[in-house]
Design an enzyme around this catalytic site. Sequence first.
Site, PDB file in Angstrom:
ATOM      1  N   CYS A  70     -13.696   5.802   1.100  1.00 30.28           N
ATOM      2  CA  CYS A  70     -12.919   6.014  -0.127  1.00 30.28           C
ATOM      3  C   CYS A  70     -12.234   4.707  -0.484  1.00 30.28           C
ATOM      4  O   CYS A  70     -12.261   3.752   0.284  1.00 30.28           O
ATOM      5  CB  CYS A  70     -11.901   7.142   0.023  1.00 30.28           C
ATOM      6  SG  CYS A  70     -11.412   7.809  -1.601  1.00 30.28           S
ATOM      7  N   CYS A 104      -8.908   4.749  -2.031  1.00 27.62           N
ATOM      8  CA  CYS A 104      -7.475   4.915  -2.297  1.00 27.62           C
ATOM      9  C   CYS A 104      -6.573   4.180  -1.306  1.00 27.62           C
ATOM     10  O   CYS A 104      -5.440   3.849  -1.636  1.00 27.62           O
ATOM     11  CB  CYS A 104      -7.102   6.397  -2.368  1.00 27.62           C
ATOM     12  SG  CYS A 104      -7.625   7.360  -0.945  1.00 27.62           S
ATOM     13  N   CYS A 125      -8.595   6.853  -6.140  1.00 29.28           N
ATOM     14  CA  CYS A 125      -9.836   6.781  -5.361  1.00 29.28           C
ATOM     15  C   CYS A 125     -10.958   6.038  -6.079  1.00 29.28           C
ATOM     16  O   CYS A 125     -12.124   6.129  -5.689  1.00 29.28           O
ATOM     17  CB  CYS A 125     -10.275   8.183  -4.958  1.00 29.28           C
ATOM     18  SG  CYS A 125      -9.009   9.071  -4.007  1.00 29.28           S
ATOM     19  N   LYS A 136     -13.241  19.610  -1.455  1.00 27.98           N
ATOM     20  CA  LYS A 136     -11.934  19.031  -1.108  1.00 27.98           C
ATOM     21  C   LYS A 136     -10.993  19.281  -2.270  1.00 27.98           C
ATOM     22  O   LYS A 136     -11.275  18.881  -3.399  1.00 27.98           O
ATOM     23  CB  LYS A 136     -12.094  17.527  -0.868  1.00 27.98           C
ATOM     24  CG  LYS A 136     -10.782  16.780  -0.715  1.00 27.98           C
ATOM     25  CD  LYS A 136     -11.003  15.315  -0.414  1.00 27.98           C
ATOM     26  CE  LYS A 136      -9.690  14.556  -0.376  1.00 27.98           C
ATOM     27  NZ  LYS A 136      -9.869  13.130  -0.071  1.00 27.98           N
ATOM     28  N   ARG A 149      -0.649  10.508   3.400  1.00 24.82           N
ATOM     29  CA  ARG A 149      -0.351   9.462   2.412  1.00 24.82           C
ATOM     30  C   ARG A 149       0.769   8.553   2.898  1.00 24.82           C
ATOM     31  O   ARG A 149       0.823   7.383   2.538  1.00 24.82           O
ATOM     32  CB  ARG A 149      -0.056  10.091   1.058  1.00 24.82           C
ATOM     33  CG  ARG A 149      -1.344  10.702   0.499  1.00 24.82           C
ATOM     34  CD  ARG A 149      -1.166  11.357  -0.845  1.00 24.82           C
ATOM     35  NE  ARG A 149      -2.385  12.090  -1.190  1.00 24.82           N
ATOM     36  CZ  ARG A 149      -2.507  12.871  -2.242  1.00 24.82           C
ATOM     37  NH1 ARG A 149      -1.479  13.028  -3.066  1.00 24.82           N
ATOM     38  NH2 ARG A 149      -3.634  13.492  -2.488  1.00 24.82           N
ATOM     39  N   ARG A 188      -4.137  13.475  -8.190  1.00 24.52           N
ATOM     40  CA  ARG A 188      -5.598  13.465  -8.008  1.00 24.52           C
ATOM     41  C   ARG A 188      -6.273  14.705  -8.599  1.00 24.52           C
ATOM     42  O   ARG A 188      -7.432  14.971  -8.330  1.00 24.52           O
ATOM     43  CB  ARG A 188      -5.927  13.379  -6.518  1.00 24.52           C
ATOM     44  CG  ARG A 188      -5.378  12.164  -5.812  1.00 24.52           C
ATOM     45  CD  ARG A 188      -6.273  11.763  -4.641  1.00 24.52           C
ATOM     46  NE  ARG A 188      -5.573  11.059  -3.581  1.00 24.52           N
ATOM     47  CZ  ARG A 188      -5.100   9.831  -3.674  1.00 24.52           C
ATOM     48  NH1 ARG A 188      -5.205   9.147  -4.805  1.00 24.52           N
ATOM     49  NH2 ARG A 188      -4.497   9.270  -2.632  1.00 24.52           N
ATOM     50  N   GLU A 194     -19.996  22.592  -5.658  1.00 22.23           N
ATOM     51  CA  GLU A 194     -19.821  21.243  -5.089  1.00 22.23           C
ATOM     52  C   GLU A 194     -20.712  21.064  -3.861  1.00 22.23           C
ATOM     53  O   GLU A 194     -21.357  20.026  -3.686  1.00 22.23           O
ATOM     54  CB  GLU A 194     -18.354  21.019  -4.686  1.00 22.23           C
ATOM     55  CG  GLU A 194     -17.415  20.698  -5.843  1.00 22.23           C
ATOM     56  CD  GLU A 194     -17.537  19.247  -6.304  1.00 22.23           C
ATOM     57  OE1 GLU A 194     -18.394  18.504  -5.789  1.00 22.23           O
ATOM     58  OE2 GLU A 194     -16.762  18.860  -7.207  1.00 22.23           O
ATOM     59  N   LYS A 221     -12.127  21.041   3.092  1.00 23.25           N
ATOM     60  CA  LYS A 221     -10.810  20.448   3.345  1.00 23.25           C
ATOM     61  C   LYS A 221      -9.825  20.886   2.291  1.00 23.25           C
ATOM     62  O   LYS A 221     -10.182  20.848   1.111  1.00 23.25           O
ATOM     63  CB  LYS A 221     -11.005  18.927   3.318  1.00 23.25           C
ATOM     64  CG  LYS A 221      -9.760  18.109   3.418  1.00 23.25           C
ATOM     65  CD  LYS A 221     -10.115  16.653   3.320  1.00 23.25           C
ATOM     66  CE  LYS A 221      -8.813  15.881   3.214  1.00 23.25           C
ATOM     67  NZ  LYS A 221      -9.020  14.539   2.756  1.00 23.25           N
ATOM     68  N   SER A 235      -3.432  16.566   7.550  1.00 22.44           N
ATOM     69  CA  SER A 235      -2.141  16.116   8.075  1.00 22.44           C
ATOM     70  C   SER A 235      -1.033  17.152   7.924  1.00 22.44           C
ATOM     71  O   SER A 235      -0.252  17.378   8.842  1.00 22.44           O
ATOM     72  CB  SER A 235      -1.756  14.806   7.395  1.00 22.44           C
ATOM     73  OG  SER A 235      -1.723  14.966   5.983  1.00 22.44           O
TER      74      SER A 235
HETATM   75  C1  PBG Z   1      -8.810   9.784   1.066  1.00 23.24           C
HETATM   76  C2  PBG Z   1      -8.424  10.866   2.024  1.00 23.24           C
HETATM   77  C3  PBG Z   1      -7.273  11.662   2.039  1.00 23.24           C
HETATM   78  C4  PBG Z   1      -7.361  12.472   3.168  1.00 23.24           C
HETATM   79  C5  PBG Z   1      -8.562  12.163   3.789  1.00 23.24           C
HETATM   80  N1  PBG Z   1      -9.221  11.185   3.065  1.00 23.24           N
HETATM   81  C6  PBG Z   1      -6.087  11.651   1.162  1.00 23.24           C
HETATM   82  C7  PBG Z   1      -6.179  12.128  -0.209  1.00 23.24           C
HETATM   83  O1  PBG Z   1      -7.209  12.582  -0.693  1.00 23.24           O
HETATM   84  O2  PBG Z   1      -5.144  12.013  -0.866  1.00 23.24           O
HETATM   85  C8  PBG Z   1      -6.330  13.459   3.597  1.00 23.24           C
HETATM   86  C9  PBG Z   1      -6.353  13.770   5.050  1.00 23.24           C
HETATM   87  C10 PBG Z   1      -5.118  14.400   5.593  1.00 23.24           C
HETATM   88  O3  PBG Z   1      -4.191  14.816   4.873  1.00 23.24           O
HETATM   89  O4  PBG Z   1      -5.055  14.498   6.827  1.00 23.24           O
HETATM   90  N2  PBG Z   1      -9.376  10.216  -0.104  1.00 23.24           N
HETATM   91 ZN    ZN Z   2      -9.381   8.583  -1.770  1.00 28.62          ZN
END
Ligand code: PBG
Ligand code: ZN
Length: 349
Positions: A140, A142, A150, A216, A226, A238, A254, A269, A295
Amino acid sequence: MNVLIDSIAASVDLDRPSAPVVDPAHRLRRTRRTPSLRALVRETRVHPRQLVAPIFVQPGRGIRSPISSLPSVDRVSPDEAAADVARYVELGLGGVILFGLPAAKDTEGSGAWIEDGIVQETLRGLRTTDPDLVLIADTCLCEYTAHGHCGPILPDGSVDNDAAIERLAATAVSQARAGADVVAPSAMMDGQVAAIRTGLDAAGFTGTSILAYAAKTASAYYGPFREAADSAPAFGDRRGYQMDPANFREAMREMAIDVDESADALLVKPAMPSLDILAAARARFELPIAAYQVSGEYAQIEAAAQLGWIDRRRTHIEALTSIVRAGADIVITYAAADLATWLREGTDR
Ligand code: PBG
Ligand code: ZN
């Protein structure tokens, strides 16, 4: 309750328990009686090889800096990442997924695909020992863009999908060249899997797998990540590219599209908020299905455990088991190392 007891008492002589009023036809408690019976009939068993641990890498040497919202997860330099990987091999984990914290960010996110990027450097270091687990690179932009989105930004403030997928393909190729077994595009850009497959094949990496973050959502559960990756969007959010958590059928679309674009495995996710999607994915697709316990899911358990409100070990095991029961073959989790230890000790305690 009292009404029931009164009516039973009225119909039987409670001094003579040899004459029960009800004899249940089905006694499911029989197989719950002892730990060994429970172990024999347990339907869902999780193996450490199914678990993937996230690693946040940053430039430097000997660096291990804690992340306040993710207890026992650190941002580490490549040498410390190698030490973590050695420990994870010892614990029998299935893989690691790398996220990069670049030395500098720019509007394009060039730190994602440059030859000496932080993830690329870490991968090359890990590859020298060829560890017995799978090396996955999150693909990614971001973490590398100054604005935290992203992909590149169009004049109207939206993310430029078709420019993003070109850069994601370049990122995936550089990760494969550095030694990634699997690239995992997480940007939720349309066509990202096809663009990456085309790019990898053209560069000769026909054997590099794609784990597609297919379903996702724009989730509030990414908060601690983040902080860890310093990747909160500088403006907006996002929701213009990640999915609405309200949509189940769209999640199926998707995933079907990513299968069509030749994904090798699908990722759902966040995990626990998406158990219905996981179960449906398992029933509908033959590909390996991964779930990312994100997270915020991890942080919730850690915070409540710190307050003494829940049992840390039992809650983590229950969450993991539920995610696997719903259909996940692979689980990405910040608790991977602890879980591997607990699984070896036995979950019924
Ligand atoms: C990047 C990404 C993110 C996560 C995994 N890859 C953050 C987002 O989409 O903002 C989140 C993983 C987590 O919260 O543990 N695109
Ligand atoms: Zn990203």
